[in-house]
Scaffold this active site. Structure first.
Site, short mmCIF file in Angstrom:
data_model
loop_
_atom_site.label_atom_id
_atom_site.label_comp_id
_atom_site.label_asym_id
_atom_site.label_seq_id
_atom_site.Cartn_x
_atom_site.Cartn_y
_atom_site.Cartn_z
CE LYS A 45 -3.92 -2.25 2.32
NZ LYS A 45 -4.75 -2.29 3.56
CE1 TYR A 82 -9.27 -3.80 0.64
CE2 TYR A 82 -8.97 -1.73 -0.52
CZ TYR A 82 -8.48 -2.73 0.32
OH TYR A 82 -7.20 -2.65 0.80
NE ARG A 141 -5.42 -12.48 5.03
CZ ARG A 141 -6.16 -11.38 5.04
NH1 ARG A 141 -6.20 -10.59 3.96
NH2 ARG A 141 -6.85 -11.03 6.08
CB THR A 147 -7.28 -6.46 9.53
OG1 THR A 147 -7.69 -7.59 8.77
CG2 THR A 147 -7.59 -5.19 8.77
NE ARG A 207 -2.09 -6.09 6.98
CZ ARG A 207 -3.24 -6.61 6.55
NH1 ARG A 207 -3.88 -7.52 7.26
NH2 ARG A 207 -3.75 -6.21 5.40
CG ASN A 220 -3.45 -2.82 6.98
OD1 ASN A 220 -3.30 -2.31 5.87
ND2 ASN A 220 -4.52 -3.51 7.31
CG HIS A 258 -4.94 -6.33 -0.61
ND1 HIS A 258 -6.14 -6.54 0.04
CD2 HIS A 258 -4.92 -7.20 -1.65
CE1 HIS A 258 -6.83 -7.46 -0.61
NE2 HIS A 258 -6.11 -7.89 -1.64
CD GLU A 285 -8.24 -9.45 -3.83
OE1 GLU A 285 -9.01 -9.11 -2.92
OE2 GLU A 285 -7.05 -9.79 -3.61
P1 ADP Z 1 -7.44 -7.29 5.25
O1 ADP Z 1 -6.65 -6.23 4.52
O2 ADP Z 1 -6.68 -7.82 6.44
O3 ADP Z 1 -7.95 -8.39 4.34
P2 ADP Z 1 -10.17 -6.26 5.30
O4 ADP Z 1 -10.36 -6.88 3.97
O5 ADP Z 1 -11.16 -6.60 6.37
O6 ADP Z 1 -8.72 -6.56 5.88
O7 ADP Z 1 -10.16 -4.66 5.17
C1 ADP Z 1 -9.49 -4.05 4.09
C2 ADP Z 1 -8.68 -2.88 4.61
O8 ADP Z 1 -9.57 -1.90 5.15
C3 ADP Z 1 -7.72 -3.19 5.75
O9 ADP Z 1 -6.50 -3.73 5.34
C4 ADP Z 1 -7.57 -1.84 6.39
O10 ADP Z 1 -6.65 -1.00 5.70
C5 ADP Z 1 -8.98 -1.25 6.25
N1 ADP Z 1 -9.82 -1.52 7.43
C6 ADP Z 1 -10.46 -2.68 7.73
N2 ADP Z 1 -11.18 -2.56 8.86
C7 ADP Z 1 -11.01 -1.29 9.29
C8 ADP Z 1 -11.48 -0.53 10.41
N3 ADP Z 1 -12.31 -1.07 11.29
N4 ADP Z 1 -11.08 0.75 10.54
C9 ADP Z 1 -10.27 1.31 9.64
N5 ADP Z 1 -9.78 0.67 8.57
C10 ADP Z 1 -10.14 -0.61 8.38
MG MG Z 2 -9.41 -8.37 2.88
#
Ligand code: ADP
Ligand code: MG
Length: 198
Positions: free
Chosen positions: A11, A51, A116, A122, A133, A153, A156, A167
């Site tokens: 990112k 997303y 992962r 996350t 992370r 974080n 992705h 994706e």
């Molecule tokens: P991951 O990236 O671990 O697969 P998700 O798909 O649930 O997580 O969410 C996508 C991205 O959205 C996360 O990597 C993070 O940057 C952001 N995100 C997710 N949940 C939150 C939250 N509660 N508050 C702020 N940002 C969030």
């Molecule tokens: Mg995700």
């Protein structure tokens, strides 16, 4: 065993923190093979498509966020998972277009789960030590909510094989992905490890 492919995106904060090499190295050293890579500056439309490629993403991410707040004894910003993800998606559209990102496709047995595991959970506040992370960034839902932004974080990574396939199709053209052999494939995947001795 069937080899999988998974999408990883460093990112904008990962690029700005000069962590492209460190992140790439973690996937290389576990034995995964890089089969595609490029740097782009995404648009808001592209990030929304990315997303919402999984129709369940809104519900799952909203529920995950509510659970995380409750586990810490805190009150979530809303009890409605879809309302929460509406806000998160807007924040992500602002976050992910702030600069270049590096998109990569990694291949190997169990690639989706292995990536992962190395990436970690996350929210950096609770990502395990030893994960990307967990090791390279400090952030929390509490702080990102207070500041009205997405949690930062660094990276992705696709969550499931199905999500990965969709994706990868979104981010890469077929001809941008390269089928090739690595010498280490022999050590990782050969059944008998024969042919080593002269
Ligand atoms: P991951 O990236 O671990 O697969 P998700 O798909 O649930 O997580 O969410 C996508 C991205 O959205 C996360 O990597 C993070 O940057 C952001 N995100 C997710 N949940 C939150 C939250 N509660 N508050 C702020 N940002 C969030
Ligand atoms: Mg995700």
């Amino acid at each position: 065993m069937i080899k999988e492919r998974t999408l990883v995106v460093v990112k904008p904060d990962g690029v700005q923190r000069s962590l492209i090499g460190e992140i790439t190295g973690r996937f290389e050293r576990v034995g995964l093979k890089l089969v595609g890579v490029k740097m782009i500056v995404p648009t808001k439309e592209f990030i929304e498509t990315h997303y919402t490629i999984d129709p369940e993403w809104r519900r799952i991410t909203g529920e995950k966020t509510i659970k995380s707040y409750k586990e810490k004894g805190q009150t979530p910003p809303s009890e409605d998972p879809l309302e929460i993800t509406g806000i998160i998606l807007n924040h992500l559209k602002n976050y992910m277009i702030t600069g270049p990102v590096v998109a990569m496709v990694w291949e190997g047995v169990h690639a989706v789960k292995i990536v992962r595991k190395l990436v970690g959970s996350t929210e950096p506040l609770s990502s395990d030590v030893g994960t990307i992370r967990g090791d390279y960034v400090i952030d929390s839902y509490q702080l990102s909510d207070k500041d009205g932004r997405a949690v930062r974080n660094l990276i992705h990574a696709s969550g499931t094989v199905d999500e990965a396939n969709k994706e990868i199709d979104l981010w890469f053209k077929k001809e941008e992905l390269i089928d090739y052999k690595l010498v280490q494939d022999k050590i990782l995947y050969d059944v008998n490890l024969d042919g080593m001795l002269e």
